[in-house]
Design a protein around this motif. Structure first.
Motif: not given
Length: 578
Positions: A359-380
């Motif tokens: 069960l992956l959730d992607y929370l926090g900062w990650h590189q997308q692989g195309d030079g850009l970033w995304f950030v996962g935000l927990p929202l209970l």
């Protein structure tokens, strides 16, 4: 037997099935009642309204004997893979403030919901959504619902293929005649908003007029005028990523890619489903069976073949028995594999080996692989409202990120440039997300359904009390010096909207402040839990669970809680009484 248009045989129709036939492809009595001055729809119109993405509700907190109900519509979007463009998000924010109850809610199926919309404003709200790159068509009803896929915008490891498949399947399974009615009702028939499938999906869609896949109805070639017997759900993922709760779907696909990132084929799972009814043993949750492996060019034809099979064989007399899971339970996977050959000419091979699902959730900062970033935000619980919602709007207005919703009700901000990362991090810190990857022990993967006050099916609370329940459980774990996470899910009724029956620990509403207790699912969502108590008063949660938690830590502290509960088998109930 009755004969459907152009000779297609169907079983005897229930009153509900006849309502769909008489609706004129989901037009009436909805179209007529949209023009009257009543603050609510009649029961028949409500059933047709669902196909357009809306449920009629009332605020149960405001019910008073002898007074009219506080009516309002819930409106759910169709967003394959959870993708929400910035323009659409801003439109939803405006609509929730002007017409709704001021909140936006991320669902467990990767879509946003609005609540509390007056009937008189429904056409304005739906029309605005459509004109801002959104849709609510088929978000509810007896039809293929929102197609799920991993929300993370990774550009490698098969993720782009999974997202593209989700888009193509959503378009492939979109209705034809009903889509035209949808535009007529909500945007005055403006055809520029028509769903336009990809070249591949358009080519496969033409096959809906051929062979056994054809419903016999030229206007609605896949669904016919009765559509599906019940809701139908599809999810796509990549090996090892079970963020989509794959085994709870009518159809689950695990996409394999080659070294160049092209689709090679899919493992196919069929017959999952969560909904059940208390004291109705003939209803039950079920994990999907593995059908096998198919090559990439056969994936879309196979999916629409499964839809056609369920369309023809699903129970249309007893709605509680109408989901595809009962078809698999009653007839078996071997029957299904043989029957699907009437609709699908491709080869179904033995399934390929997959990585262990997580069960992956992607929370926090990650590189997308195309030079850009995304950030996962927990929202209970997925609820955005108040000051947090106002701050989110400001952030989206400023940076225009693409938003993606996860099946865990979290929110991803995507396509963030490197030079924006620090500024956005500072804004998120001011919003309470100093470290978005950090959550409390139990809240990271916990989810709940909306339940009270809006859901008419709820028998008790869920979303509103989940934070309090988690805090109590975490206090208990601290007291027992347990620092292992437990996958917790909660619902206000047995229908299973938060997929509780796959959790390590689930509470399913069975009475006022009382819950069925389910234990023994797995952290990776690969095994059904089992009911161990029919009515656990919420006030007795700690005293009920304490003996079992102590025994877990004494006997198998390195096992997950769900695995330990599962290992106890028939002794699980006794462990609660130790």
């Amino acid at each position: 037997m009755t004969i459907a248009p152009e000779g297609k045989k169907t079983t005897e129709r229930s009153k509900f099935e006849q309502l769909k036939v008489d609706s004129g492809y989901l037009r009436e009595p909805l179209a007529t009642e949209l023009e009257n001055d009543l603050p609510y729809f009649t029961d028949d119109a409500v059933q047709i309204l669902k196909f357009h993405g809306s449920y009629q509700q009332d605020n149960r907190d405001n019910r008073r004997k002898g007074e009219s109900k506080d009516w309002g519509m819930m409106l759910r979007l169709r967003s394959p893979g959870g993708r929400i463009p910035a323009q659409l998000y801003l439109a939803l924010d405006d609509l929730s403030n002007q017409y709704g109850n001021g909140s936006i809610r991320a669902t467990t199926r990767q879509a946003f919901q609005l609540h509390g919309i007056p009937k008189d404003d429904l056409r304005t709200v739906v029309g605005t959504i459509v004109r801002n790159m959104g849709s609510t068509l088929a978000a509810c009803g007896d039809i293929n619902r929102n197609v799920m896929a991993p929300a993370a915008p990774f550009q490698q490891h098969g993720y782009p293929v999974a997202r593209r498949l989700a888009d193509d399947i959503a378009d492939l399974l979109a209705p034809k005649a009903a889509a035209g009615v949808y535009l007529e009702l909500w945007v005055d028939g403006e055809k520029r908003y028509k769903i336009r499938p990809s070249v591949l999906a358009s080519r496969i869609k033409k096959q809906q007029r051929q062979g056994e896949v054809f419903s016999g109805n030229s206007d609605e070639p896949l669904y016919g005028d009765t559509f599906m017997p019940r809701k139908f759900k599809v999810a796509v993922t990549v090996p090892g990523d079970n963020s989509v709760d794959l085994l709870t779907q009518d159809v689950g696909l695990v996409a394999f890619t080659d070294m160049g990132g092209r689709l090679r084929g899919c493992n196919v799972y069929v017959g999952g489903g969560m909904g059940r009814t208390h004291n109705k043993e003939e209803t039950f949750a079920r994990a999907a069976d593995c059908l096998g492996y198919i090559k990439g060019t056969d994936v879309l034809p196979l999916v629409q073949a499964v839809v056609a099979l369920q369309r023809d064989h699903g129970d249309r007399k007893v709605r509680r028995h109408a989901r595809m899971k009962y078809l698999l339970h009653d007839n078996g996977i071997d029957w299904f594999r043989q029957e699907i050959s009437r609709y699908f000419t491709g080869e179904i091979k033995p399934a390929r080996t997959e990585q262990t699902p997580e069960l992956l959730d992607y929370l926090g900062w990650h590189q997308q692989g195309d030079g850009l970033w995304f950030v996962g935000l927990p929202l209970l619980c997925g609820r955005l409202e108040g000051e947090l919602k106002a701050q989110m709007r400001q952030l989206v207005e400023t940076y225009k990120p693409e938003i993606r919703l996860t099946p865990n009700q979290d929110l991803l901000l995507c396509n963030i440039a490197k030079n924006q990362k620090q500024e956005i991090s500072e804004q998120l810190e001011a919003m309470g997300w100093g470290d978005p990857s950090s959550t409390s022990l139990l809240s990271r993967h916990a989810i709940a359904c909306p339940a009270l006050p809006t859901c008419g099916l709820a028998v008790t609370e869920s979303e509103r009390i989940l934070p309090h329940v988690l805090a109590r459980l975490e206090t208990l774990l601290d007291e027992l010096k347990i620092d292992s996470p437990i996958l917790v899910r909660m619902t206000g009724c047995p229908n299973g909207c938060a997929r509780p029956y796959m959790a390590e620990l689930a509470m399913v509403g069975s009475g006022v402040e009382q819950y069925q207790l389910w234990l023994g699912g797995s952290p990776g969502l690969t095994r059904l839990a089992r009911p161990v108590l029919q009515k656990m008063p919420l006030a007795e949660m700690e005293s009920t669970l304490r003996p079992l938690l102590i025994e877990w830590q004494e006997q198998a502290p390195k096992q997950s809680f769900g695995d330990y509960c599962h290992s106890l088998g028939d002794q699980l109930e006794a462990a609660l009484q130790a």
